[in-house]
Design an enzyme around this catalytic site. Sequence first.
Site, PDB file in Angstrom:
ATOM      1  N   HIS A  82       0.850  -1.193   0.000  1.00  0.00           N
ATOM      2  CA  HIS A  82       0.000   0.000   0.000  1.00  0.00           C
ATOM      3  C   HIS A  82       0.880   1.235   0.000  1.00  0.00           C
ATOM      4  CE1 HIS A  82      -3.391   2.639   0.800  1.00  0.00           C
ATOM      5  NE2 HIS A  82      -2.611   3.252   1.670  1.00  0.00           N
ATOM      6  N   ASP A 161     -15.201   1.801   7.411  1.00  0.00           N
ATOM      7  CA  ASP A 161     -14.290   2.845   6.950  1.00  0.00           C
ATOM      8  C   ASP A 161     -14.951   3.786   5.952  1.00  0.00           C
ATOM      9  OD1 ASP A 161     -11.655   4.130   6.762  1.00  0.00           O
ATOM     10  OD2 ASP A 161     -11.794   3.463   4.686  1.00  0.00           O
ATOM     11  N   ARG A 168     -15.190  11.943   8.392  1.00  0.00           N
ATOM     12  CA  ARG A 168     -13.950  12.679   8.701  1.00  0.00           C
ATOM     13  C   ARG A 168     -13.722  13.800   7.688  1.00  0.00           C
ATOM     14  NH1 ARG A 168      -9.810   8.249   8.215  1.00  0.00           N
ATOM     15  NH2 ARG A 168      -8.353   9.948   8.408  1.00  0.00           N
ATOM     16  N   SER A 183      -7.810   3.512   9.253  1.00  0.00           N
ATOM     17  CA  SER A 183      -8.558   3.516   7.993  1.00  0.00           C
ATOM     18  C   SER A 183      -7.813   2.684   6.940  1.00  0.00           C
ATOM     19  CB  SER A 183      -8.716   4.969   7.533  1.00  0.00           C
ATOM     20  OG  SER A 183      -9.115   5.048   6.198  1.00  0.00           O
ATOM     21  N   LYS A 187      -8.581  -1.827   5.871  1.00  0.00           N
ATOM     22  CA  LYS A 187      -8.830  -2.322   4.502  1.00  0.00           C
ATOM     23  C   LYS A 187      -7.735  -3.294   4.073  1.00  0.00           C
ATOM     24  CE  LYS A 187      -9.245   2.002   3.416  1.00  0.00           C
ATOM     25  NZ  LYS A 187      -9.421   3.342   2.932  1.00  0.00           N
TER      26      LYS A 187
HETATM   27  N1  URA Z   1      -6.237   6.835   2.883  1.00  0.00           N
HETATM   28  C1  URA Z   1      -7.179   6.123   3.537  1.00  0.00           C
HETATM   29  O1  URA Z   1      -7.617   5.079   3.095  1.00  0.00           O
HETATM   30  N2  URA Z   1      -7.622   6.611   4.716  1.00  0.00           N
HETATM   31  C2  URA Z   1      -7.161   7.747   5.261  1.00  0.00           C
HETATM   32  O2  URA Z   1      -7.598   8.117   6.336  1.00  0.00           O
HETATM   33  C3  URA Z   1      -6.197   8.477   4.554  1.00  0.00           C
HETATM   34  C4  URA Z   1      -5.738   7.987   3.366  1.00  0.00           C
END
Ligand code: URA
Length: 423
Positions: A82, A161, A168, A183, A187
């Site tokens: 990621h 999320d 947010r 967050s 995932k």
């Molecule tokens: N990418 C995400 O998936 N979540 C965040 O909070 C910031 C960047």
Amino acid sequence: MDAIDVIRTKRDGGQLSADQIRWVIDAYTRGVVPDEQVSALLMAVFFRGMARDELAVWTQAMIDSGERKDLSSLGRPTADKHSTGGVGDKTTLPLAPLVAACGVAVPQLSGRGLGHTGGTLDKLEAIPGWRADVHEEAYLAQLREVGAVICAAGNDLAPADKKLYALRDVTGTVESIPLIASSIMSKKIAEGADALVLDVKTGSGAFMKDPEASRELARTMVGLGEAAGVHTVALVTAMDRPLGRAAGNAVEVTESVEVLAGGGPADVVELTLALAREMLAGVGRGDVDPAEALRDGRAMDVWRRMVTAQGGDPDAPLPQPAERHVVTAPATGTLTRLDAYALGVAAWRLGAGRARKEDPVSAAAGVTWTAAVGEQVVAGQPLLELHTDDAARIPRALEALEGAVGVDTGEEPLPLLLDRITA
Ligand code: URA
């Protein structure tokens, strides 16, 4: 349970119990606790932070709001990567087939771009016929047969999320390390890979501009991955200048194919290989040299099969822009500034990115450049080329580029690989 008690506990600097966390995440995902109460809780977390154990439970509760995938039936180790997002960061495109060519399956659920950073799916959609939606059975079949899938995440991947991130976004609580880390990691952990490598960018074009904040985010995410039983390593890498020589969609696919063919810009190759080595080491294959799979064409073979499996034609010409505009070097000397954020905004304004989730993107739009930071340029030589479908977009892109290029300014670029963070 009472949402007001949960809010008060965090507001007053206390630690939430595991039961409180599980309850509030579940109740919010199901729509039982309203946005206004969770907004207050998020703001309390923003100011008070979360302890390590508290954050691990919070992240697990987000994972449990959906399904954690089980990839054990593949009979092969799995590794994923990621990136926190940058300008010209196309490494996922060559990396996934490269690691698959070394015998490790890569399940890569990706997103679309928003703002000045590009999205992996937007880039791949520049390939005629390529589809981002892959259903569960086809996903597993492709992982088994080809070894790599890059596709859109389904709705069952950490659905908490989706709601929390949207909230947010409108409550000024995005820039919180525990909330960002949970967050991203909810995932990534739910994807089910055995090992995870995080590329945490730092510099003007990154989400986190400051190296120390990037390190802190990296440490927090590595801790969450390990707490969930996923072998996790993070590299903190430079995003003060863009990566490679292209930012946009089709232009980044072209550059990725150059890397897979054994060429491509040195920084893209270096970062791709560094990430590949970490992914392989994470599943106990540290003895495999990924550079070999680039040299002998195995990675390119997997790329072609991966693109074809998702409906794309790897030989089809990529979309070309209707308009091109050249920007020349302002002076003779060493290129010391090529500001990542400015180039990202220019590519976005040319049509490569979107301002709202539902906006379309142009496959042909973007920016390419002929010299990297540290290289010599001559006054008047073509330095940047702006690509767009609509000439009216060029003046605003040029505005974004004001001050973005500097020759012999005395600035020191960050090293490409700043740090490696392990548990
Ligand atoms: N990418 C995400 O998936 N979540 C965040 O909070 C910031 C960047």
